[in-house]
Design a protein around this motif. Structure first.
Motif, PDB file in Angstrom:
ATOM      1  N   CYS A 132      50.649  21.510  -4.579  1.00 49.71           N
ATOM      2  CA  CYS A 132      50.227  20.900  -5.731  1.00 49.71           C
ATOM      3  C   CYS A 132      51.225  19.647  -5.951  1.00 49.71           C
ATOM      4  O   CYS A 132      52.244  20.079  -6.030  1.00 49.71           O
ATOM      5  CB  CYS A 132      49.988  21.809  -6.868  1.00 49.71           C
ATOM      6  SG  CYS A 132      49.030  20.885  -8.212  1.00 49.71           S
TER       7      CYS A 132
ATOM      8  N   CYS B 100      51.760  18.520  -8.690  1.00 48.95           N
ATOM      9  CA  CYS B 100      52.328  18.640 -10.022  1.00 48.95           C
ATOM     10  C   CYS B 100      53.967  19.133  -9.945  1.00 48.95           C
ATOM     11  O   CYS B 100      54.303  19.329 -10.816  1.00 48.95           O
ATOM     12  CB  CYS B 100      51.682  19.302 -11.061  1.00 48.95           C
ATOM     13  SG  CYS B 100      51.470  21.384 -10.735  1.00 48.95           S
TER      14      CYS B 100
ATOM     15  N   LYS C 182      49.919  26.528  -4.170  1.00 49.15           N
ATOM     16  CA  LYS C 182      48.818  25.649  -3.689  1.00 49.15           C
ATOM     17  C   LYS C 182      47.928  24.994  -4.595  1.00 49.15           C
ATOM     18  O   LYS C 182      47.474  25.395  -5.657  1.00 49.15           O
ATOM     19  CB  LYS C 182      47.897  26.595  -2.854  1.00 49.15           C
ATOM     20  CG  LYS C 182      48.859  27.236  -1.524  1.00 49.15           C
ATOM     21  CD  LYS C 182      47.608  27.913  -0.751  1.00 49.15           C
ATOM     22  CE  LYS C 182      48.465  28.487   0.677  1.00 49.15           C
ATOM     23  NZ  LYS C 182      47.696  29.149   1.585  1.00 49.15           N
ATOM     24  N   TYR C 183      47.475  23.754  -4.202  1.00 53.35           N
ATOM     25  CA  TYR C 183      46.659  22.786  -4.919  1.00 53.35           C
ATOM     26  C   TYR C 183      45.194  23.443  -5.507  1.00 53.35           C
ATOM     27  O   TYR C 183      45.060  23.598  -6.596  1.00 53.35           O
ATOM     28  CB  TYR C 183      46.057  21.447  -4.136  1.00 53.35           C
ATOM     29  CG  TYR C 183      45.312  20.624  -4.816  1.00 53.35           C
ATOM     30  CD1 TYR C 183      44.104  20.169  -4.583  1.00 53.35           C
ATOM     31  CD2 TYR C 183      45.808  20.265  -6.327  1.00 53.35           C
ATOM     32  CE1 TYR C 183      43.194  19.521  -5.230  1.00 53.35           C
ATOM     33  CE2 TYR C 183      44.927  19.283  -6.824  1.00 53.35           C
ATOM     34  CZ  TYR C 183      43.758  18.753  -6.377  1.00 53.35           C
ATOM     35  OH  TYR C 183      42.977  17.943  -7.251  1.00 53.35           O
ATOM     36  N   LYS C 184      44.942  24.344  -4.579  1.00 53.22           N
ATOM     37  CA  LYS C 184      43.541  25.198  -4.778  1.00 53.22           C
ATOM     38  C   LYS C 184      43.588  26.132  -6.328  1.00 53.22           C
ATOM     39  O   LYS C 184      42.940  26.582  -6.789  1.00 53.22           O
ATOM     40  CB  LYS C 184      42.924  25.542  -3.870  1.00 53.22           C
ATOM     41  CG  LYS C 184      43.723  26.866  -2.987  1.00 53.22           C
ATOM     42  CD  LYS C 184      42.846  27.468  -1.874  1.00 53.22           C
ATOM     43  CE  LYS C 184      43.666  28.501  -1.304  1.00 53.22           C
ATOM     44  NZ  LYS C 184      43.069  29.027   0.033  1.00 53.22           N
TER      45      LYS C 184
ATOM     46  N   CYS D 185      46.095  25.631  -8.314  1.00 57.52           N
ATOM     47  CA  CYS D 185      46.934  25.018  -9.611  1.00 57.52           C
ATOM     48  C   CYS D 185      45.903  23.916 -10.188  1.00 57.52           C
ATOM     49  O   CYS D 185      44.845  24.172 -11.037  1.00 57.52           O
ATOM     50  CB  CYS D 185      47.883  24.688  -9.169  1.00 57.52           C
ATOM     51  SG  CYS D 185      49.415  24.111 -10.477  1.00 57.52           S
ATOM     52  N   CYS D 186      46.251  22.675 -10.090  1.00 58.50           N
ATOM     53  CA  CYS D 186      45.685  21.790 -10.338  1.00 58.50           C
ATOM     54  C   CYS D 186      44.118  21.377 -10.242  1.00 58.50           C
ATOM     55  O   CYS D 186      43.460  20.809 -11.149  1.00 58.50           O
ATOM     56  CB  CYS D 186      46.404  20.294 -10.488  1.00 58.50           C
ATOM     57  SG  CYS D 186      48.123  20.384 -11.472  1.00 58.50           S
ATOM     58  N   MET D 187      43.692  21.761  -9.153  1.00 54.80           N
ATOM     59  CA  MET D 187      42.404  21.711  -8.825  1.00 54.80           C
ATOM     60  C   MET D 187      41.327  22.120  -9.752  1.00 54.80           C
ATOM     61  O   MET D 187      40.501  21.784  -9.933  1.00 54.80           O
ATOM     62  CB  MET D 187      42.236  22.123  -7.239  1.00 54.80           C
ATOM     63  CG  MET D 187      40.670  21.890  -6.488  1.00 54.80           C
ATOM     64  SD  MET D 187      40.692  22.611  -5.150  1.00 54.80           S
ATOM     65  CE  MET D 187      39.198  23.308  -5.294  1.00 54.80           C
TER      66      MET D 187
END
Length: 178
Positions: free
Chosen positions: A10, A12, A17-19, A21-23
């Motif tokens: 991510c 941030c 992993k992006y999925k 977190c912020c996603m």
């Protein structure tokens, strides 16, 4: 703009992993006349130009953010992404191929078919499907390398990791990847 891969770290800095977190916290859709809409229109416009040049068997080289598009006299055209070294063919032998850009209200997603590398002034492609490596002829390697050097020199690494198409003046964008 570009798309952040679901399984990439991510941006941030959480380490997740992006999925995961912020996603999950991204807004459902951008405003109707968003930077993403204009970025996609810009990319599609440049793809149209390079496809037209290839169909006419003309050499052309275009640059848009971290994208490089080129065509040759054999009627081939390619779209390259500099930071991840991704590539996809747009025209083969003067015959247009389906445009691999997917519409999404939040991001520009490109179905890349290859990675590329330039070694000893030669252009190499490696297919994602089978890992097969081929050497591509009639590529303006020197000019492409010059563009790549300029992109890396003019942009800080943090920006190259997050933003792939420059927004319109006065606009800011979220960090997504094409």
């Amino acid at each position: 703009m570009a798309k952040i891969g679901r399984n990439e770290p991510c941006p941030c800095g959480s380490g997740r992993k992006y999925k995961h977190c912020c996603m999950l916290t991204r807004p459902a859709a951008p405003p109707p006349d968003s930077a993403m809409t204009r970025a996609r229109a810009s990319l599609m416009r440049e793809i149209g130009k390079i496809r037209d040049a290839a169909v006419r068997h003309r050499e052309s080289l275009l640059e848009l953010g971290v994208f490089i598009l080129f065509s040759n006299r054999r009627g081939d055209a390619w779209l390259l992404e500099v930071t991840d070294r991704d590539a996809v063919q747009l025209v083969r032998g003067g015959e247009p191929l389906p445009v691999p850009v997917n519409e999404d209200p939040r991001e520009i997603e490109i179905d890349w078919s290859h990675t590329f590398a330039i070694r000893d002034r030669r252009f190499f492609l490696t297919a994602y499907a089978d890992g097969k490596q081929t050497r591509l002829e009639h590529v303006p390697c020197k000019r492409i390398q010059s563009i790549i050097r300029r992109i890396y020199k003019q942009n800080p690494p943090e920006l190259l990791d997050r933003v792939h198409i420059t927004p319109a003046p006065g606009e800011e964008t979220g960090g997504t990847e094409a």
